[in-house]
Design a protein around this motif. Structure first.
Motif, PDB file in Angstrom:
ATOM      1  N   ASN A 122      30.193  64.232  -9.376  1.00 30.72           N
ATOM      2  CA  ASN A 122      29.509  63.773 -10.584  1.00 30.72           C
ATOM      3  C   ASN A 122      28.017  64.098 -10.567  1.00 30.72           C
ATOM      4  O   ASN A 122      27.222  63.415 -11.226  1.00 30.72           O
ATOM      5  CB  ASN A 122      29.697  62.259 -10.755  1.00 30.72           C
ATOM      6  N   CYS A 123      27.641  65.139  -9.817  1.00 32.49           N
ATOM      7  CA  CYS A 123      26.234  65.521  -9.744  1.00 32.49           C
ATOM      8  C   CYS A 123      26.010  66.872 -10.400  1.00 32.49           C
ATOM      9  O   CYS A 123      26.748  67.827 -10.133  1.00 32.49           O
ATOM     10  CB  CYS A 123      25.762  65.573  -8.285  1.00 32.49           C
ATOM     11  N   ASP A 124      25.004  66.939 -11.235  1.00 34.50           N
ATOM     12  CA  ASP A 124      24.626  68.196 -11.868  1.00 34.50           C
ATOM     13  C   ASP A 124      23.992  69.089 -10.810  1.00 34.50           C
ATOM     14  O   ASP A 124      22.992  68.713 -10.191  1.00 34.50           O
ATOM     15  CB  ASP A 124      23.633  67.930 -12.997  1.00 34.50           C
ATOM     16  N   TYR A 125      24.597  70.258 -10.575  1.00 32.24           N
ATOM     17  CA  TYR A 125      24.098  71.140  -9.527  1.00 32.24           C
ATOM     18  C   TYR A 125      22.667  71.602  -9.785  1.00 32.24           C
ATOM     19  O   TYR A 125      21.943  71.977  -8.853  1.00 32.24           O
ATOM     20  CB  TYR A 125      25.016  72.362  -9.385  1.00 32.24           C
ATOM     21  N   ARG A 126      22.224  71.569 -11.032  1.00 31.40           N
ATOM     22  CA  ARG A 126      20.898  72.100 -11.361  1.00 31.40           C
ATOM     23  C   ARG A 126      19.767  71.203 -10.890  1.00 31.40           C
ATOM     24  O   ARG A 126      18.716  71.683 -10.449  1.00 31.40           O
ATOM     25  CB  ARG A 126      20.799  72.327 -12.873  1.00 31.40           C
ATOM     26  N   ASP A 127      19.952  69.888 -10.977  1.00 36.02           N
ATOM     27  CA  ASP A 127      18.867  68.983 -10.592  1.00 36.02           C
ATOM     28  C   ASP A 127      19.327  67.794  -9.755  1.00 36.02           C
ATOM     29  O   ASP A 127      18.519  66.932  -9.396  1.00 36.02           O
ATOM     30  CB  ASP A 127      18.149  68.467 -11.844  1.00 36.02           C
ATOM     31  N   GLY A 128      20.623  67.755  -9.428  1.00 34.50           N
ATOM     32  CA  GLY A 128      21.141  66.668  -8.608  1.00 34.50           C
ATOM     33  C   GLY A 128      21.338  65.361  -9.343  1.00 34.50           C
ATOM     34  O   GLY A 128      21.715  64.341  -8.728  1.00 34.50           O
ATOM     35  N   ALA A 129      21.095  65.346 -10.648  1.00 33.93           N
ATOM     36  CA  ALA A 129      21.250  64.112 -11.425  1.00 33.93           C
ATOM     37  C   ALA A 129      22.708  63.659 -11.424  1.00 33.93           C
ATOM     38  O   ALA A 129      23.624  64.469 -11.574  1.00 33.93           O
ATOM     39  CB  ALA A 129      20.777  64.343 -12.859  1.00 33.93           C
ATOM     40  N   VAL A 130      22.906  62.368 -11.249  1.00 34.79           N
ATOM     41  CA  VAL A 130      24.249  61.796 -11.255  1.00 34.79           C
ATOM     42  C   VAL A 130      24.711  61.599 -12.692  1.00 34.79           C
ATOM     43  O   VAL A 130      23.990  61.028 -13.514  1.00 34.79           O
ATOM     44  CB  VAL A 130      24.285  60.465 -10.491  1.00 34.79           C
TER      45      VAL A 130
END
Length: 320
Positions: A122-130
């Motif tokens: 559930n983490c956006d690979y671009r910025d690590g946002a959950v």
């Protein structure tokens, strides 16, 4: 080592092949073109085709990502109980995913998004946002809750759910990139080990692709020769669940809620990457027996590796 690796011809027979790599869709996408025409016009044609091919990865992600809050898929998943007209690209991706789900009786199911979130994917690979959709993983949903209307090009989600097109979107992006490169005849698109090989290599032979050993990261399991076809591999070594639960990884059996144990690697050769990726994932879940039967039914070449490292192949699979 990525899941698939190109085996290049010897230095004596190689012709300079322009290669470009860029970060796309959470992986590295590499495009290589082989050609003998070095004229300025040919180079311009090649460069334009490569740029247009890379652009498809951004476009598919903007439509099909469940991590991007502004994606068309996320907007669709924010609704339920109403018909939503969607773009041709999203409709085709969802239609194909549902078709595979229907054929496999739910062994492949694109409605597993909430459960994938709960497993730590559930983490956006671009910025690590959950990314948190707010949808409970316990809510019983399936592909049967996705209603398609082809004439209206609409999708209706009967329940609150999260669609996950991870086993479809990258293959679709590869296939769209291939259409841009097709006039160049001889090329490779490699998206993190999922590859499409067009035409021939610099030695004017079919491309040779090595498949990673599922338990030895720097060893090849085998090599195969392909031309005008895609090769996609799913392996249990790729991504583990966040809490490192034994045996649990990114491939989920929607029917049990756990990762399959019978297959540890599934490699499929198909005319299109979206087909190879989705049906390879389905075969991984179904197991060696049912999985191979599914792939043989569609006349696809495949190699499945079980937990004892025994290979199970379709009759037309040939190592090189």
């Amino acid at each position: 080592m990525s899941r698939a690796t190109l085996a290049l011809p010897s230095e004596a027979t190689r012709v300079s092949a322009p290669k470009s790599s860029r970060a796309r869709m959470g992986t590295v996408v590499t495009i290589e073109v082989v050609g003998h025409d070095r004229s300025a016009r040919a180079r311009r044609t090649r460069d334009v085709a490569i740029e247009r091919a890379f652009a498809w990865f951004d476009r598919v992600e903007s439509v099909c990502s469940r991590f991007d809050g502004g994606s068309e898929l996320r907007r669709l998943c924010a609704t339920h109980g109403v018909d939503v007209e969607v773009s041709p690209m999203l409709f085709e991706a969802v239609r194909f995913a549902v078709a595979v789900a229907e054929e496999t009786d739910g062994a492949f199911d694109p409605t597993v998004g909430a459960r994938m979130e709960a497993r730590g994917f559930n983490c956006d690979y671009r910025d690590g946002a959950v990314v948190r959709s707010g949808v409970r993983e316990e809510d019983p949903v399936s592909f049967r809750d996705v209603v398609l209307n082809e004439s209206a090009r609409s999708v209706r989600l009967e329940r609150t759910l999260v669609l996950d097109l991870g086993a479809v979107a990258k293959g679709l992006a590869i296939d769209m990139a291939v259409q841009e490169l097709r006039p160049l005849a001889n090329f490779v698109v490699d998206a993190g080990g999922d590859v499409y090989c067009g035409g021939h290599n610099a030695a004017e032979q079919p491309w040779t692709v090595g498949i990673r050993h599922p338990r030895e990261s720097h060893v090849l399991l085998t090599r195969v020769a392909i031309t005008d076809a895609a090769l996609c591999t799913s392996g249990d070594y790729e991504r583990r669940v966040a809490d490192h639960t034994a045996g649990e990884h990114h491939v989920l059996d929607p029917r049990t809620g756990a990762s399959p144990r019978d297959v540890i690697s599934a490699s499929v050769i198909a005319p299109a990457a979206m087909v190879a990726d989705a049906l390879g994932t389905a075969a991984f879940v179904l197991g060696c027996g049912e999985g191979l039967a599914l792939l043989e039914h569609h006349e696809l070449r495949a190699c499945l590796v079980d937990a004892q490292l025994v290979r199970h192949t379709t009759p037309d699979w040939i190592d090189v």
